[in-house]
Design a protein around this motif. Structure first.
Motif, PDB file in Angstrom:
ATOM      1  N   ASP A 154       0.924  -1.103  -0.009  1.00  0.00           N
ATOM      2  CA  ASP A 154       0.058  -0.072   0.316  1.00  0.00           C
ATOM      3  C   ASP A 154       0.833   1.308  -0.172  1.00  0.00           C
ATOM      4  O   ASP A 154       1.840   1.381   0.827  1.00  0.00           O
ATOM      5  N   THR A 155       0.600   2.257  -0.849  1.00  0.00           N
ATOM      6  CA  THR A 155       1.030   3.388  -0.960  1.00  0.00           C
ATOM      7  C   THR A 155       0.166   4.659  -0.830  1.00  0.00           C
ATOM      8  O   THR A 155      -0.871   4.575  -1.688  1.00  0.00           O
ATOM      9  N   PRO A 156       0.460   5.482   0.147  1.00  0.00           N
ATOM     10  CA  PRO A 156      -0.763   6.600  -0.056  1.00  0.00           C
ATOM     11  C   PRO A 156      -0.771   7.366  -1.381  1.00  0.00           C
ATOM     12  O   PRO A 156       0.427   7.721  -1.862  1.00  0.00           O
ATOM     13  N   GLY A 266      -6.744   5.422  -5.478  1.00  0.00           N
ATOM     14  CA  GLY A 266      -6.147   6.830  -5.802  1.00  0.00           C
ATOM     15  C   GLY A 266      -7.071   7.712  -4.685  1.00  0.00           C
ATOM     16  O   GLY A 266      -7.052   8.981  -5.014  1.00  0.00           O
ATOM     17  N   ILE A 267      -7.560   7.205  -3.922  1.00  0.00           N
ATOM     18  CA  ILE A 267      -8.417   8.107  -2.810  1.00  0.00           C
ATOM     19  C   ILE A 267      -7.735   8.031  -1.307  1.00  0.00           C
ATOM     20  O   ILE A 267      -7.519   7.177  -0.745  1.00  0.00           O
ATOM     21  N   GLU A 268      -7.539   9.147  -1.023  1.00  0.00           N
ATOM     22  CA  GLU A 268      -6.981   9.498   0.407  1.00  0.00           C
ATOM     23  C   GLU A 268      -8.156   9.355   1.416  1.00  0.00           C
ATOM     24  O   GLU A 268      -9.272   9.606   1.161  1.00  0.00           O
ATOM     25  N   TRP A 336      -2.644   6.299  14.016  1.00  0.00           N
ATOM     26  CA  TRP A 336      -3.607   6.235  12.723  1.00  0.00           C
ATOM     27  C   TRP A 336      -2.908   6.404  11.433  1.00  0.00           C
ATOM     28  O   TRP A 336      -3.139   5.942  10.318  1.00  0.00           O
ATOM     29  N   VAL A 337      -1.800   7.194  11.488  1.00  0.00           N
ATOM     30  CA  VAL A 337      -0.862   7.201  10.330  1.00  0.00           C
ATOM     31  C   VAL A 337      -0.287   5.862  10.055  1.00  0.00           C
ATOM     32  O   VAL A 337       0.144   5.468   8.962  1.00  0.00           O
ATOM     33  N   GLU A 338       0.802   5.540  10.998  1.00  0.00           N
ATOM     34  CA  GLU A 338       1.629   4.588  11.118  1.00  0.00           C
ATOM     35  C   GLU A 338       0.892   3.120  10.933  1.00  0.00           C
ATOM     36  O   GLU A 338       1.275   2.363  10.000  1.00  0.00           O
ATOM     37  N   HIS A 341      -2.650   3.551   8.324  1.00  0.00           N
ATOM     38  CA  HIS A 341      -2.322   4.207   6.856  1.00  0.00           C
ATOM     39  C   HIS A 341      -3.308   5.361   6.423  1.00  0.00           C
ATOM     40  O   HIS A 341      -3.398   5.677   5.498  1.00  0.00           O
ATOM     41  N   VAL A 342      -3.970   5.999   7.499  1.00  0.00           N
ATOM     42  CA  VAL A 342      -4.740   7.139   7.158  1.00  0.00           C
ATOM     43  C   VAL A 342      -4.093   8.349   6.642  1.00  0.00           C
ATOM     44  O   VAL A 342      -2.466   8.508   6.813  1.00  0.00           O
TER      45      VAL A 342
END
Length: 693
Positions: A154-156, A266-268, A336-338, A341-342
């Motif tokens: 997964d890649t943001p 492609g959606i954050e 939540w980021v790490e 992956h938000v």
């Protein structure tokens, strides 16, 4: 299991419950407790199997390792200490507490008098002391094991701000009535990330979905007593745990799978987060977690120490001036980021997060802005709270974006036909430079919205003059009264074809304004298909057909028009630039990046801006700073909130590529003058150059 437990000092980190090969390490903050106990429960959470005092304390962190405990164990906490509400302390070991760092929460809150730290009905009020055990009524934390979720590389997406289109949505509301979503998945994280929803979002060009709160939350007691629920979710009780009511299966993997699927499209994923208050309310609220662990540290208290500062309007306010509370918020954001992956956060009542003992401070903002883990994340502020001086629009530093309610109100008022709104519209179209153009901030600092979850939907904005919140059970006293709305002579639904047509025309004009404005547009989920909430402008408690998007009655024509608008915005980068446009001459050709245009074919004079003029045009070119795009690209837009009027075009040639009054009109060459229909937005562009043969 209980007989084999072996308790050792363990470590004061990481916070919360951390499983290893031998058992679980627990670490809990409390500066004023005299003892912290871990309570272990049966798999169904009903039977308390053991109470284990944490044996060690380092500073204000209580900790211990309990061998024999495994992943999946249900647990809670109890805190011993002084019960002295007048001194700010509300310890009561009879109350089971949720671990603030619990990564998963299981079970529903059962409202009971036992949840209160005081004796309900006692003459002493909250100064009294309750001996009733609350464990039976409390959700339990769940110990998580090793994280073996397969992110599949997964890649943001990390879209540029000029490419961003935010879609605000509710996990359940977006899917509950969607006919193409599997009925078993409606209202869940899995349903939200299902193919029909993703296909819809990508057809709109959405680059980021902003979710109403998904941190674990509770239903307010007064709502439960009325048969209602806390639909929006702004009563957080666990800042690390996804709300379990949106899970179709056990575990947090479903949330991670949702994020992974959105990223693949492609959606954050942006989370609406509520770090300004908790679900524990005021002095007469329940003891669920923070109040029982260390009330005097977690909350901002008044000078008398018994009562709570209430700049949030919810009964309490978290004390981010305290290092441990600030650490908890930062740990939550990083988690939540790490681990989940938000991609970003919208901070509810963000002004409250900057309040301290001596007014507005920057400790939270400074801490957040220097954090390397959070550097790539989007930061969006709702730049106000309800406390004194709490309206802080424009006061947040880079890299914050801000919800621009000034844009919302001015665009609404212009299209309603309010007088003297032309200057305000002009500022809105340029990304509100009078607010944001300072300290290196860009036009994309402004999150442009005309509707959001809080207020009328777009369809209701043109159908109701007054709010209709009777279903909330508050006598229609709740919700905004200043909505800048109109009903075209009939309140609510009508069969009159002229009124229906006029309402549809204004909806399209407002949407066109949104997508032709500089800044980042935010679309409220459902507005693109004409969704109505029946005039309810505060549907926070409506977990039903009022609050859910009404897919079965979707307006296909409005959807197609919205798709056209988003396509035009992508096709013409002049409509979405980072630099503010001030009409300055470009070095390359001497042409200004912006020209205002009077319908008579001249530059407006000062008196024109303050006249009763209801139509304005503007030429938009690329700023000199945008060297990576076509410098010859330019568009001409006309905004007419009044009656039909002739407009002299700037020197051509021009193609008309949009007419909001006639959404099915084909692109066509035009010559001057043209007629701008009533209540319309027109867009013209230079014809494409022929490729050399």
């Amino acid at each position: 299991m209980v007989a084999s437990l072996d308790v050792t000092p363990g470590r004061p980190w990481p916070m919360g419950a951390s499983a290893d090969d031998d058992g679980v390490n627990f670490a809990v903050f409390s500066a004023n407790a005299t003892q912290i106990e871990v309570c272990l429960f049966s798999d169904d959470g009903r039977v308390e199997l053991a109470r284990i005092p944490l044996p060690e304390r380092d500073g204000d962190i209580w900790h211990g390792h309990i061998a024999g405990v495994r992943a999946g164990t249900r647990y809670g906490l109890r805190a011993h200490g002084p019960y002295d509400p007048a001194g700010g302390h509300r310890f009561n070991p009879n109350k089971l507490l949720i671990d603030p760092y619990a990564r998963q929460i299981d079970g529903k809150l059962r409202w009971s008098k036992a949840l209160m730290g005081y004796e309900v009905g006692a003459a002493a009020g909250d100064l009294s002391y309750s001996t009733r055990d609350s464990a039976f009524a409390m959700p339990k934390g769940v110990v998580l094991g090793h994280d073996d979720f397969d992110w599949q590389g997964d890649t943001p997406p990390h879209h540029r701000s000029t490419e961003t289109l935010i879609y605000e949505a509710h996990v359940k509301g977006l899917t509950a009535l969607h006919p193409k979503v599997d009925p078993a998945l409606r209202g869940t994280y899995a349903g939200l990330a299902s193919d029909p929803v993703i296909d819809h979002l990508t057809s709109l060009g959405v680059t980021a979905i902003e979710l109403l709160p998904v941190h674990a939350f509770v239903d307010d007691r007064f709502l439960a007593e009325r048969g209602l629920r806390n639909y929006w979710g702004y009563q957080s009780i666990g800042f690390f745990a996804p709300e379990p009511r949106y899970m179709s299966r056990a575990g947090i993997a479903e949330f991670k799978e949702m994020v992974r699927r959105f990223h693949a499209a492609g959606i954050e994923v942006i989370l609406d987060v509520v770090y300004n208050h908790t679900a524990e309310g005021d002095a007469f609220g329940p003891t669920l977690s923070f109040r029982g662990l260390d009330n005097a540290s977690y909350y901002r208290l008044t000078e008398d120490r018994r009562h709570y500062v209430n700049d949030t309007g919810t009964g309490n306010a978290l004390n981010l001036d305290h290092p441990a509370v600030l650490r908890m918020v930062m740990d939550s954001l990083r988690y939540w980021v790490e681990h989940m992956h938000v991609d970003g956060f919208r901070f509810d009542l963000a002004a409250s997060l900057t309040r301290g003992a001596h007014g507005f401070t920057s400790s939270f903002l400074d801490t957040l802005r220097q954090d390397p883990v959070l550097a790539p994340a989007r930061m969006i502020a709702e730049p106000w709270d309800v406390g004194p001086g709490g309206y802080r629009l424009g006061a947040f530093p880079h890299p914050f974006n801000e919800w621009n309610d000034r844009y919302r109100d001015d665009v609404r008022a212009f299209w309603r036909g309010d007088e003297h709104m032309l200057p305000a519209l002009a500022k809105a179209l340029l990304g509100s430079p009078e607010i944001f153009d300072r300290d290196g901030r860009r036009a994309t600092a402004s999150i442009n919205l005309v509707t959001s979850h809080d207020g009328f939907t777009l369809a209701d904005l043109v159908s109701y003059r007054h709010k209709h919140n009777e279903a909330n059970g508050e006598g229609n006293r709740d919700g905004h009264t200043g909505n800048f709305s109109d009903n075209f002579g009939v309140e609510g639904p009508t069969d009159d074809p002229e009124i229906i047509a006029a309402r549809a025309r204004r909806q399209r004009a407002i949407l066109a304004t949104l997508f032709l404005s500089q800044g980042i547009p935010m679309l409220l989920g459902g507005d693109e298909i004409g969704n109505s909430q029946r005039g309810n402008n505060n549907a926070y408690a409506q977990d039903n057909a009022i609050g859910w998007i009404d897919w079965p009655t979707a307006d296909a024509g409005l959807l197609a028009f919205t798709q056209k608008l988003t396509s035009l915005r992508r096709r013409y980068p002049v409509l979405s630039q980072r630099p503010f446009l001030h009409g300055r001459a470009r070095a390359a050709d001497g042409l200004p990046d912006l020209e205002w245009w009077h319908p008579d074919g001249r530059t407006p004079e000062d008196d024109d801006w303050h006249d009763h003029l209801s139509v304005i045009g503007l030429i938009v070119r690329m700023s000199a700073e945008c060297a990576d795009t076509d410098p010859e690209m330019q568009v001409f837009a006309v905004f007419n909130a009044g009656a039909a009027r002739k407009v002299v075009l700037p020197e051509g040639p021009w193609h008309q590529i949009l007419d909001s009054s006639d959404p099915k009109a084909d692109d066509r060459p035009v010559s001057t003058p043209i007629t701008a229909p009533a209540q319309s937005v027109l867009l013209f562009a230079r014809p494409a150059k022929e490729e050399p043969k």
